[in-house]
Design a protein around this motif. Structure first.
Motif, PDB file in Angstrom:
ATOM      1  N   PHE A 215      -1.738  10.536   2.458  1.00 58.50           N
ATOM      2  CA  PHE A 215      -2.251  10.173   3.850  1.00 58.50           C
ATOM      3  C   PHE A 215      -1.397   9.120   4.062  1.00 58.50           C
ATOM      4  CE2 PHE A 215      -6.427  11.480   1.037  1.00 58.50           C
ATOM      5  CZ  PHE A 215      -6.996  12.448   2.039  1.00 58.50           C
ATOM      6  N   LEU A 216      -1.577   9.390   5.281  1.00 57.92           N
ATOM      7  CA  LEU A 216      -0.695   8.788   6.327  1.00 57.92           C
ATOM      8  C   LEU A 216      -1.078   8.178   7.837  1.00 57.92           C
ATOM      9  CD1 LEU A 216       0.930  10.004   8.693  1.00 57.92           C
ATOM     10  CD2 LEU A 216       2.219  11.763   7.122  1.00 57.92           C
TER      11      LEU A 216
ATOM     12  N   MET B 200      -0.797  15.104   4.655  1.00 65.22           N
ATOM     13  CA  MET B 200       0.645  16.396   4.612  1.00 65.22           C
ATOM     14  C   MET B 200       1.472  15.400   3.692  1.00 65.22           C
ATOM     15  SD  MET B 200       2.371  14.675   8.606  1.00 65.22           S
ATOM     16  CE  MET B 200       3.068  15.951   8.848  1.00 65.22           C
ATOM     17  N   ARG B 201       2.460  16.725   3.092  1.00 67.26           N
ATOM     18  CA  ARG B 201       3.804  17.179   2.123  1.00 67.26           C
ATOM     19  C   ARG B 201       4.158  15.397   2.761  1.00 67.26           C
ATOM     20  NH1 ARG B 201       6.915  19.941   1.130  1.00 67.26           N
ATOM     21  NH2 ARG B 201       7.063  21.027   2.893  1.00 67.26           N
ATOM     22  N   TYR B 202       4.350  15.240   1.298  1.00 64.38           N
ATOM     23  CA  TYR B 202       5.465  13.879   1.634  1.00 64.38           C
ATOM     24  C   TYR B 202       6.895  13.925   2.218  1.00 64.38           C
ATOM     25  CZ  TYR B 202       8.776   9.644   0.545  1.00 64.38           C
ATOM     26  OH  TYR B 202       9.112   8.622   0.296  1.00 64.38           O
TER      27      TYR B 202
ATOM     28  N   LEU C 223       1.637   4.952   4.479  1.00 65.25           N
ATOM     29  CA  LEU C 223       0.833   5.327   3.651  1.00 65.25           C
ATOM     30  C   LEU C 223       0.165   4.930   4.108  1.00 65.25           C
ATOM     31  CD1 LEU C 223       3.438   6.937   1.225  1.00 65.25           C
ATOM     32  CD2 LEU C 223       2.686   7.435   3.676  1.00 65.25           C
ATOM     33  N   ILE C 224      -1.343   5.376   3.954  1.00 65.33           N
ATOM     34  CA  ILE C 224      -2.908   4.775   3.487  1.00 65.33           C
ATOM     35  C   ILE C 224      -3.644   5.410   2.446  1.00 65.33           C
ATOM     36  CG2 ILE C 224      -3.204   4.322   5.933  1.00 65.33           C
ATOM     37  CD1 ILE C 224      -4.671   6.919   6.370  1.00 65.33           C
TER      38      ILE C 224
ATOM     39  N   ILE D 149       0.847  -1.577   0.089  1.00 61.15           N
ATOM     40  CA  ILE D 149      -0.360  -0.345   0.368  1.00 61.15           C
ATOM     41  C   ILE D 149       0.888   1.628  -0.340  1.00 61.15           C
ATOM     42  CG2 ILE D 149      -1.837   1.044   1.402  1.00 61.15           C
ATOM     43  CD1 ILE D 149      -2.409  -1.344   2.557  1.00 61.15           C
ATOM     44  N   THR D 150       2.171   1.651   1.266  1.00 63.67           N
ATOM     45  CA  THR D 150       2.660   2.366   0.825  1.00 63.67           C
ATOM     46  C   THR D 150       3.389   2.581  -0.725  1.00 63.67           C
ATOM     47  OG1 THR D 150       3.252   2.327   2.897  1.00 63.67           O
ATOM     48  CG2 THR D 150       5.102   2.727   1.538  1.00 63.67           C
TER      49      THR D 150
END
Length: 220
Positions: free
Chosen positions: A170-171, A203-205, A219-220, A33-34
């Motif tokens: 999204f995390l 958030m920004r990566y 990450l989701i 997923i990440t």
């Protein structure tokens, strides 16, 4: 399924504790997923992939001992198919990113001295080099040989595509982390935030990329 819930396999976590097959599968699902959600190529999880490939081979062998009309047969086959899909999708996403960012990834990989920090496996490095070389040869044949000699200068780094590390993701926080620096929050100043375990954020990566690498967030 018992084959993936109880078996203890040799692969260990970061603290050196043996892991069950189901725990390895959970980590592989998170990595999958990440990788799908991340704007760039993440650190390879080849050990997880190899462990689960061995495990599904063992599961397939176990199925041969079940009777044809055993109701568990269909359930276990579906579980094997699910694991195979996760593995193939994970590897496919990585190959797509390698092709998209080949030059960028090779330049980045060349500056890494600690093999444990490498994002590419040796096989992926070979693939990236072959892909970049073939791309350059194709460009040479298709374009450069048809233009005046004084215009045939070619710098492959200029055609390098780079991932957008400022994109938003999204995390979910797995480990509480204090004082994460979020540079330039949009008001012309930096900001520190505390990430509580179990919380979810958009958030920004780039500011949290090191937390993705360490496994503190997923990450989701």
């Amino acid at each position: 399924m018992s084959d993936t819930e109880e078996d203890v396999i040799e692969r260990s976590d970061d603290e050196g504790e043996p892991m069950t097959a189901s725990e390895v599968l959970q980590k592989l699902e998170e990595a999958w997923i990440t990788e799908r959600m991340s704007p760039t190529l993440e650190q390879n999880q080849s050990e997880l992939v190899d462990c689960m490939l061995d495990q599904i081979n063992q599961m397939a062998e176990n199925l041969k001992r079940l009777k044809k009309h055993d109701f568990r047969l269909a359930i276990h086959k579906m579980e094997i198919d699910r694991i195979r899909y996760i593995i193939s999708s994970y590897l496919r996403v990585r190959l797509e990113k390698i092709e998209r960012y080949a030059h960028y990834l090779l330049q980045k990989e060349a500056g890494i001295t600690d093999e444990s920090m490498a994002n590419l496996t040796p096989q992926e490095v070979t693939y990236a080099k072959d892909y970049a070389s073939n791309l350059e040869s194709h460009f040479q044949t298709l374009v450069l040989q048809h233009v005046p000699e004084n215009l045939r200068g070619f710098d492959p780094t200029k055609m390098s595509v780079k991932p957008n590390l400022d994109s938003y993701i999204f995390l979910r926080v797995k480990e509480e982390t204090q004082g994460v620096l979020i540079d330039d929050s949009g008001e012309g100043r930096d900001e520190e935030v505390d990430l509580e375990e179990g919380s979810q954020h958009l958030m920004r990566y780039k500011p949290i990329s090191h937390l993705v690498q360490s496994g503190a967030v997923t990450l989701i």
